[in-house]
Design a protein around this motif. Sequence first.
Motif, PDB file in Angstrom:
ATOM      1  N   ILE A   1       0.710  -1.198   0.089  1.00  0.00           N
ATOM      2  CA  ILE A   1       0.115   0.011   0.016  1.00  0.00           C
ATOM      3  C   ILE A   1       0.770   1.182   0.174  1.00  0.00           C
ATOM      4  CG2 ILE A   1      -1.844  -1.217   1.377  1.00  0.00           C
ATOM      5  CD1 ILE A   1      -1.101   0.272   3.826  1.00  0.00           C
ATOM      6  N   SER A   2       2.070   1.185   0.170  1.00  0.00           N
ATOM      7  CA  SER A   2       2.942   2.313   0.323  1.00  0.00           C
ATOM      8  C   SER A   2       4.315   1.956  -0.534  1.00  0.00           C
ATOM      9  CB  SER A   2       3.457   2.717   1.630  1.00  0.00           C
ATOM     10  OG  SER A   2       3.828   1.709   2.413  1.00  0.00           O
ATOM     11  N   TYR A   3       3.990   1.404  -1.786  1.00  0.00           N
ATOM     12  CA  TYR A   3       4.967   1.054  -2.710  1.00  0.00           C
ATOM     13  C   TYR A   3       5.917   2.402  -3.076  1.00  0.00           C
ATOM     14  CZ  TYR A   3       7.072  -0.336  -7.081  1.00  0.00           C
ATOM     15  OH  TYR A   3       7.848  -1.135  -8.215  1.00  0.00           O
TER      16      TYR A   3
ATOM     17  N   SER B   1      -0.817   7.296   2.544  1.00  0.00           N
ATOM     18  CA  SER B   1       0.083   6.077   2.440  1.00  0.00           C
ATOM     19  C   SER B   1       0.948   6.055   1.635  1.00  0.00           C
ATOM     20  CB  SER B   1      -0.522   4.969   3.146  1.00  0.00           C
ATOM     21  OG  SER B   1      -1.710   4.631   2.164  1.00  0.00           O
ATOM     22  N   TRP B   2       0.645   6.720   0.338  1.00  0.00           N
ATOM     23  CA  TRP B   2       1.378   6.592  -1.038  1.00  0.00           C
ATOM     24  C   TRP B   2       2.606   7.474  -0.738  1.00  0.00           C
ATOM     25  CZ3 TRP B   2       1.136   2.539  -3.979  1.00  0.00           C
ATOM     26  CH2 TRP B   2       1.504   2.688  -5.428  1.00  0.00           C
ATOM     27  N   PRO B   3       3.859   6.869  -0.629  1.00  0.00           N
ATOM     28  CA  PRO B   3       4.869   7.885  -0.297  1.00  0.00           C
ATOM     29  C   PRO B   3       5.556   8.837  -1.470  1.00  0.00           C
ATOM     30  CG  PRO B   3       5.639   5.645  -0.600  1.00  0.00           C
ATOM     31  CD  PRO B   3       4.027   5.717  -0.880  1.00  0.00           C
ATOM     32  N   PHE B   4       5.488   8.361  -2.807  1.00  0.00           N
ATOM     33  CA  PHE B   4       6.203   9.126  -3.827  1.00  0.00           C
ATOM     34  C   PHE B   4       4.916   9.285  -4.894  1.00  0.00           C
ATOM     35  CE2 PHE B   4       9.786   6.617  -1.810  1.00  0.00           C
ATOM     36  CZ  PHE B   4      10.078   7.605  -0.913  1.00  0.00           C
ATOM     37  N   PRO B   5       4.184  10.139  -4.807  1.00  0.00           N
ATOM     38  CA  PRO B   5       3.469  10.001  -5.978  1.00  0.00           C
ATOM     39  C   PRO B   5       3.938  10.654  -7.005  1.00  0.00           C
ATOM     40  CG  PRO B   5       2.630  11.656  -4.075  1.00  0.00           C
ATOM     41  CD  PRO B   5       3.761  10.755  -3.734  1.00  0.00           C
ATOM     42  N   GLU B   6       4.856  11.674  -6.882  1.00  0.00           N
ATOM     43  CA  GLU B   6       5.584  12.266  -8.029  1.00  0.00           C
ATOM     44  C   GLU B   6       6.289  11.401  -8.869  1.00  0.00           C
ATOM     45  OE1 GLU B   6       8.182  13.234  -4.283  1.00  0.00           O
ATOM     46  OE2 GLU B   6       6.202  12.756  -4.962  1.00  0.00           O
ATOM     47  N   TYR B   7       6.880  10.360  -8.339  1.00  0.00           N
ATOM     48  CA  TYR B   7       7.784   9.232  -8.858  1.00  0.00           C
ATOM     49  C   TYR B   7       6.815   8.084  -9.250  1.00  0.00           C
ATOM     50  CZ  TYR B   7      11.541  12.147  -6.852  1.00  0.00           C
ATOM     51  OH  TYR B   7      12.282  13.352  -6.500  1.00  0.00           O
ATOM     52  N   PHE B   8       6.005   7.876  -8.674  1.00  0.00           N
ATOM     53  CA  PHE B   8       5.136   6.730  -9.036  1.00  0.00           C
ATOM     54  C   PHE B   8       3.581   7.171  -9.189  1.00  0.00           C
ATOM     55  CE2 PHE B   8       8.738   4.907  -6.800  1.00  0.00           C
ATOM     56  CZ  PHE B   8       9.271   3.924  -7.721  1.00  0.00           C
TER      57      PHE B   8
ATOM     58  N   PRO C   1      -9.689   5.924 -16.846  1.00  0.00           N
ATOM     59  CA  PRO C   1      -8.759   6.521 -15.781  1.00  0.00           C
ATOM     60  C   PRO C   1      -8.213   7.911 -16.373  1.00  0.00           C
ATOM     61  CG  PRO C   1      -7.659   4.974 -17.210  1.00  0.00           C
ATOM     62  CD  PRO C   1      -9.145   4.874 -17.689  1.00  0.00           C
ATOM     63  N   TYR C   2      -7.812   8.337 -15.256  1.00  0.00           N
ATOM     64  CA  TYR C   2      -7.243   9.767 -15.503  1.00  0.00           C
ATOM     65  C   TYR C   2      -6.124   9.899 -14.323  1.00  0.00           C
ATOM     66  CZ  TYR C   2     -11.996  10.928 -16.915  1.00  0.00           C
ATOM     67  OH  TYR C   2     -13.362  10.698 -17.542  1.00  0.00           O
ATOM     68  N   GLU C   3      -5.106  10.703 -14.804  1.00  0.00           N
ATOM     69  CA  GLU C   3      -4.061  10.823 -14.107  1.00  0.00           C
ATOM     70  C   GLU C   3      -3.629  12.089 -13.056  1.00  0.00           C
ATOM     71  OE1 GLU C   3      -0.195  10.226 -16.274  1.00  0.00           O
ATOM     72  OE2 GLU C   3      -0.751   8.285 -17.265  1.00  0.00           O
ATOM     73  N   GLN C   4      -4.725  13.052 -13.279  1.00  0.00           N
ATOM     74  CA  GLN C   4      -4.600  14.215 -12.456  1.00  0.00           C
ATOM     75  C   GLN C   4      -5.668  13.815 -11.386  1.00  0.00           C
ATOM     76  OE1 GLN C   4      -5.911  13.831 -15.480  1.00  0.00           O
ATOM     77  NE2 GLN C   4      -8.050  14.928 -15.545  1.00  0.00           N
ATOM     78  N   THR C   5      -5.456  14.749 -10.303  1.00  0.00           N
ATOM     79  CA  THR C   5      -6.427  14.858  -9.137  1.00  0.00           C
ATOM     80  C   THR C   5      -7.330  15.583  -9.063  1.00  0.00           C
ATOM     81  OG1 THR C   5      -4.813  16.248  -7.834  1.00  0.00           O
ATOM     82  CG2 THR C   5      -4.252  13.660  -7.624  1.00  0.00           C
ATOM     83  N   SER C   6      -8.069  16.050 -10.473  1.00  0.00           N
ATOM     84  CA  SER C   6      -9.302  16.606 -10.362  1.00  0.00           C
ATOM     85  C   SER C   6      -9.894  16.374 -11.836  1.00  0.00           C
ATOM     86  CB  SER C   6      -9.119  18.306 -10.392  1.00  0.00           C
ATOM     87  OG  SER C   6      -8.288  18.585 -11.602  1.00  0.00           O
ATOM     88  N   TYR C   7     -11.084  16.560 -11.893  1.00  0.00           N
ATOM     89  CA  TYR C   7     -12.022  16.301 -12.954  1.00  0.00           C
ATOM     90  C   TYR C   7     -12.943  17.110 -13.175  1.00  0.00           C
ATOM     91  CZ  TYR C   7     -14.665  13.656 -16.669  1.00  0.00           C
ATOM     92  OH  TYR C   7     -15.711  13.564 -17.610  1.00  0.00           O
TER      93      TYR C   7
ATOM     94  N   VAL D   1     -13.982   7.794  -5.688  1.00  0.00           N
ATOM     95  CA  VAL D   1     -12.944   7.645  -6.594  1.00  0.00           C
ATOM     96  C   VAL D   1     -12.032   6.459  -6.314  1.00  0.00           C
ATOM     97  CG1 VAL D   1     -10.781   8.821  -7.453  1.00  0.00           C
ATOM     98  CG2 VAL D   1     -12.732  10.098  -7.027  1.00  0.00           C
ATOM     99  N   ALA D   2     -11.413   5.739  -7.224  1.00  0.00           N
ATOM    100  CA  ALA D   2     -10.372   4.699  -6.659  1.00  0.00           C
ATOM    101  C   ALA D   2      -8.945   5.069  -7.595  1.00  0.00           C
ATOM    102  CB  ALA D   2     -11.074   3.199  -7.164  1.00  0.00           C
ATOM    103  N   ALA D   3      -7.784   4.609  -6.846  1.00  0.00           N
ATOM    104  CA  ALA D   3      -6.483   4.679  -7.506  1.00  0.00           C
ATOM    105  C   ALA D   3      -6.134   3.348  -7.685  1.00  0.00           C
ATOM    106  CB  ALA D   3      -5.801   5.340  -6.357  1.00  0.00           C
ATOM    107  N   PHE D   4      -5.087   3.462  -8.727  1.00  0.00           N
ATOM    108  CA  PHE D   4      -4.204   2.189  -9.243  1.00  0.00           C
ATOM    109  C   PHE D   4      -3.162   2.607  -9.826  1.00  0.00           C
ATOM    110  CE2 PHE D   4      -7.137   3.267 -12.579  1.00  0.00           C
ATOM    111  CZ  PHE D   4      -6.499   2.874 -13.701  1.00  0.00           C
ATOM    112  N   MET D   5      -2.281   1.555 -10.104  1.00  0.00           N
ATOM    113  CA  MET D   5      -1.005   1.634 -11.043  1.00  0.00           C
ATOM    114  C   MET D   5      -1.571   0.803 -12.131  1.00  0.00           C
ATOM    115  SD  MET D   5       2.079   2.331  -8.727  1.00  0.00           S
ATOM    116  CE  MET D   5       3.209   2.252 -10.215  1.00  0.00           C
ATOM    117  N   ASP D   6      -0.650   0.452 -13.034  1.00  0.00           N
ATOM    118  CA  ASP D   6      -0.625  -0.675 -14.375  1.00  0.00           C
ATOM    119  C   ASP D   6      -0.483  -1.815 -13.612  1.00  0.00           C
ATOM    120  OD1 ASP D   6      -1.321   1.331 -15.882  1.00  0.00           O
ATOM    121  OD2 ASP D   6       0.494   1.775 -16.524  1.00  0.00           O
ATOM    122  N   SER D   7       0.177  -2.016 -12.446  1.00  0.00           N
ATOM    123  CA  SER D   7       0.358  -3.536 -11.811  1.00  0.00           C
ATOM    124  C   SER D   7      -0.271  -3.294 -10.490  1.00  0.00           C
ATOM    125  CB  SER D   7       1.896  -3.466 -11.499  1.00  0.00           C
ATOM    126  OG  SER D   7       2.676  -3.557 -12.714  1.00  0.00           O
TER     127      SER D   7
END
Length: 291
Positions: free
Chosen positions: A103-105, A217-224, A246-252, A267-273
């Motif tokens: 959860i904090s990859y 809990s997501w430590p590096f949103p700028e890098y991941f 999906p959208y990559e920004q935090t507003s819509y 809203v739900a969050a995810f990565m490609d993996s």
Amino acid sequence: MEIWESWWDEQAGDRARCALQHGTLGTEVLLWCPAAGGGPAEWRRGDTVLGTYPAPGLALPNTTLAHEGHYSCHHPGTSETWATICLRLGYAPAPPAVECWAISYPQAVNCSWVLDPEPLLDTDFVATYRHGVGGPTDTGECVLTGPRSCSFGNVRMFSLTPHVVNVTAMNPLGTASRILPFLLENIIKPDPPENLRVSRIPGETKKLLLEWSPPGSWPFPEYFPLKYRIRYVQEEESSVTKMIGPYEQTSYTLTGARPGTLHHFQVAAFMDSGESSAWSLPASGMPWMEP
């Protein structure tokens, strides 16, 4: 299976010292009176006389939780107390059902587990992890973060060699372990986005502005960077859920909203993996209405 140990009976008014005996629910449990010397003994439960029974002791068939309690055995003639027994019933632990999520990859892995059936007895846990063959820098303790959860760092990104978590459950009736191997990128699962806000846009009767924050809990949103999906329902069509993203920004900015109608969003969050997060707490809003 029966386990004995010395124990202070907190429920006895005189704090009598008794032998704590554990037994498995649903089986026959034998209460043994060591001072009887192979002869008969009078048995009591609390102050109630159960009767005089021959050696080896008092057998309790098909035990249920109703059999738990404070027993004692006595000389059948003088009523001298020979032994006191405090009976506790439950189960040996089954192998824990373990799941782990990053959860904090890529900082840490969080694991949790359940036991089925519940042992009903105090159960301790030891959790360890290793990577690959488990050299000194790749092996360690998964630090307990709750009664049935733990966390560890020192993870290896993009490794094709699995990390392995081993959780062992222990109580007076037995021990059981479960080993869970996984690739780090396969268990990425962010926590839900936070602070979802829905705002009306002045003069826009068919638009709503949504804003949210990445999970804390997501430590590096700028890098991941995370991607986001949005789901919503309109008050008048509560059985119809619409999904966008999906959208990559935090507003819509939602266009085509129904004027004068309350809309409910998550809203739900995810990565490609890995897997998507759970849905965020809901937030609601209604488009601008002309004065």
